[in-house]
Design a protein around this motif. Structure first.
Motif, PDB file in Angstrom:
ATOM      1  N   ASN A  63       0.815  -1.203   0.000  1.00 44.79           N
ATOM      2  CA  ASN A  63       0.000   0.000   0.000  1.00 44.79           C
ATOM      3  C   ASN A  63       0.852   1.257   0.000  1.00 44.79           C
TER       4      ASN A  63
ATOM      5  N   ARG B 127      -6.895  -0.395  -8.794  1.00 43.26           N
ATOM      6  CA  ARG B 127      -5.578   0.108  -9.180  1.00 43.26           C
ATOM      7  C   ARG B 127      -4.465  -0.664  -8.471  1.00 43.26           C
TER       8      ARG B 127
ATOM      9  N   LEU C 131      -8.477  -6.941  -1.243  1.00 45.27           N
ATOM     10  CA  LEU C 131      -8.682  -5.931  -2.282  1.00 45.27           C
ATOM     11  C   LEU C 131      -9.706  -6.400  -3.310  1.00 45.27           C
TER      12      LEU C 131
ATOM     13  N   ASP D  25     -17.367  -5.716  -4.035  1.00 48.35           N
ATOM     14  CA  ASP D  25     -18.493  -5.255  -3.219  1.00 48.35           C
ATOM     15  C   ASP D  25     -18.759  -3.760  -3.357  1.00 48.35           C
ATOM     16  N   THR D  26     -17.717  -2.962  -3.627  1.00 50.06           N
ATOM     17  CA  THR D  26     -17.887  -1.504  -3.632  1.00 50.06           C
ATOM     18  C   THR D  26     -17.441  -0.831  -4.914  1.00 50.06           C
ATOM     19  N   ASP D  27     -16.936  -1.623  -5.893  1.00 47.15           N
ATOM     20  CA  ASP D  27     -16.410  -1.044  -7.140  1.00 47.15           C
ATOM     21  C   ASP D  27     -15.328  -0.005  -6.855  1.00 47.15           C
ATOM     22  N   SER D  28     -14.496  -0.285  -5.873  1.00 42.13           N
ATOM     23  CA  SER D  28     -13.450   0.655  -5.470  1.00 42.13           C
ATOM     24  C   SER D  28     -12.368   0.768  -6.542  1.00 42.13           C
ATOM     25  N   LEU D  29     -12.175   1.975  -7.067  1.00 43.99           N
ATOM     26  CA  LEU D  29     -11.132   2.197  -8.062  1.00 43.99           C
ATOM     27  C   LEU D  29      -9.740   2.054  -7.442  1.00 43.99           C
ATOM     28  N   ASP D  30      -9.635   2.437  -6.169  1.00 42.89           N
ATOM     29  CA  ASP D  30      -8.342   2.306  -5.496  1.00 42.89           C
ATOM     30  C   ASP D  30      -7.947   0.838  -5.377  1.00 42.89           C
ATOM     31  N   ALA D  31      -8.898  -0.010  -5.040  1.00 40.39           N
ATOM     32  CA  ALA D  31      -8.608  -1.440  -4.940  1.00 40.39           C
ATOM     33  C   ALA D  31      -8.234  -2.009  -6.301  1.00 40.39           C
TER      34      ALA D  31
ATOM     35  N   LYS E 248     -13.106  -6.042  -1.911  1.00 36.92           N
ATOM     36  CA  LYS E 248     -13.467  -4.628  -1.858  1.00 36.92           C
ATOM     37  C   LYS E 248     -13.895  -4.137  -3.233  1.00 36.92           C
ATOM     38  N   LEU E 249     -13.171  -4.563  -4.268  1.00 32.28           N
ATOM     39  CA  LEU E 249     -13.533  -4.184  -5.627  1.00 32.28           C
ATOM     40  C   LEU E 249     -14.889  -4.768  -6.014  1.00 32.28           C
TER      41      LEU E 249
END
Length: 294
Positions: A5, A63, A49, A55-61, A52-53
């Motif tokens: 991270n 990436r 990660l 479940d939340t569509d996290s762009l940070d995860a 997280k992607l």
């Protein structure tokens, strides 16, 4: 060792650009050196990660998952340097495959992302090589693609294959002998420029002896008139028999003023495989031919 991270937090701005363009870090060597210094994710980090992607569509995860596997793309792309295409372009296409793999990765299947992503990376690179290796497509069917990426290494010292060798390769790859012979001819052929490539006025290129399209021969006039009628009333009527998706595919592939869309581009648009787009296109063409002959 730095945590993944922390490294990503400091490198992400430049690497986010580099994912789309490996030359963005200055040179290809600088890019490769940078991605090889990034630490790998632990299985626990990767699973966290990925969830997280999902479940939340996290762009940070997304990436972090992509950037931590950029070195995999570099490694895979080296296997395809023998086709004469720029390494940076191979990496760029492989990165597209990696991003597709990250989007589709299921952390609950018990498989590491590296094993899942390698197939998507190779598929994207294969598509790029086939699109760009020759002006004329050399591999369009599944059997031809298998031959294209295996025949070069299976030919002894690049020599012409004899009938026994053709039969042996056909059996090993589970294709027809005539497919092997045809692909060998395509691989050993070369593209020819229509125009003269040097300053020697005495050298004739194909453009010098091709027919003059400006001549108003009766057969040409009739062909142009028939084609014009077909593109008007006939084509419009033929398109009307298609459903919306089939009509969009045919128009994008064949009725554009400048360069039609590729199967791969349309596959991305509709969220299906390139092979499925080809099947829809073939069925649409069959319907149009039937409508035009009615």
């Amino acid at each position: 060792m730095q945590t993944a991270n922390h490294s990503l937090a400091t490198a992400s701005p430049s690497l986010a650009v580099a994912i789309a363009n490996p030359g963005a870090l200055g040179t290809l060597d600088a890019y490769i050196s940078t991605v090889n210094r990034l630490p790998l994710l632990t299985p626990e980090q990767e699973t966290s990660l990925a969830r997280k992607l999902r479940d939340t569509d996290s762009l940070d995860a997304a990436r972090e998952l992509v950037v931590s596997h950029l070195r995999l793309v570099v490694s895979v792309s080296r296997q395809y340097l023998g086709y004469g295409l720029p390494h940076a372009d191979l990496i760029q296409e492989g990165n597209v495959g990696l991003m597709k793999a990250v989007k589709r990765f299921d952390p609950e299947r018990g498989v590491r992302l590296v094993s899942f992503a390698v197939h998507w990376i190779k598929a994207e690179i294969h598509e790029f090589i086939i699109r760009n290796w020759r002006l004329v497509k050399v591999a369009t069917t599944k059997a031809q693609r298998k031959l294209f990426f295996n025949l070069r290494s299976m030919r002894p010292d690049g020599q012409t294959l004899d009938p026994a060798q053709i039969d042996a390769i056909a059996r090993e790859l589970d294709v027809r002998p005539q497919d092997v012979s045809e692909m060998e001819v395509r691989l050993t052929g070369r593209d020819m420029s229509l125009e003269n490539q040097d300053d020697d006025d005495d050298t004739y290129a194909p453009i010098a002896y091709l027919s003059d399209e400006g001549r108003q021969e009766p057969t040409q006039v009739m062909e142009r008139a028939a084609q014009s009628a077909l593109q008007g009333r006939g084509l419009a009527g033929a398109l009307d028999v298609l459903d919306e998706r089939s009509r969009r595919i045919v128009q994008a592939r064949w009725l554009q003023d400048e360069g039609g869309a590729t199967l791969h581009e349309l596959a991305q648009e509709f969220g299906v495989s390139a092979e499925r787009i080809r099947q829809i296109e073939a069925a649409a063409m069959k319907k149009m031919r039937a409508a035009l002959s009615a």
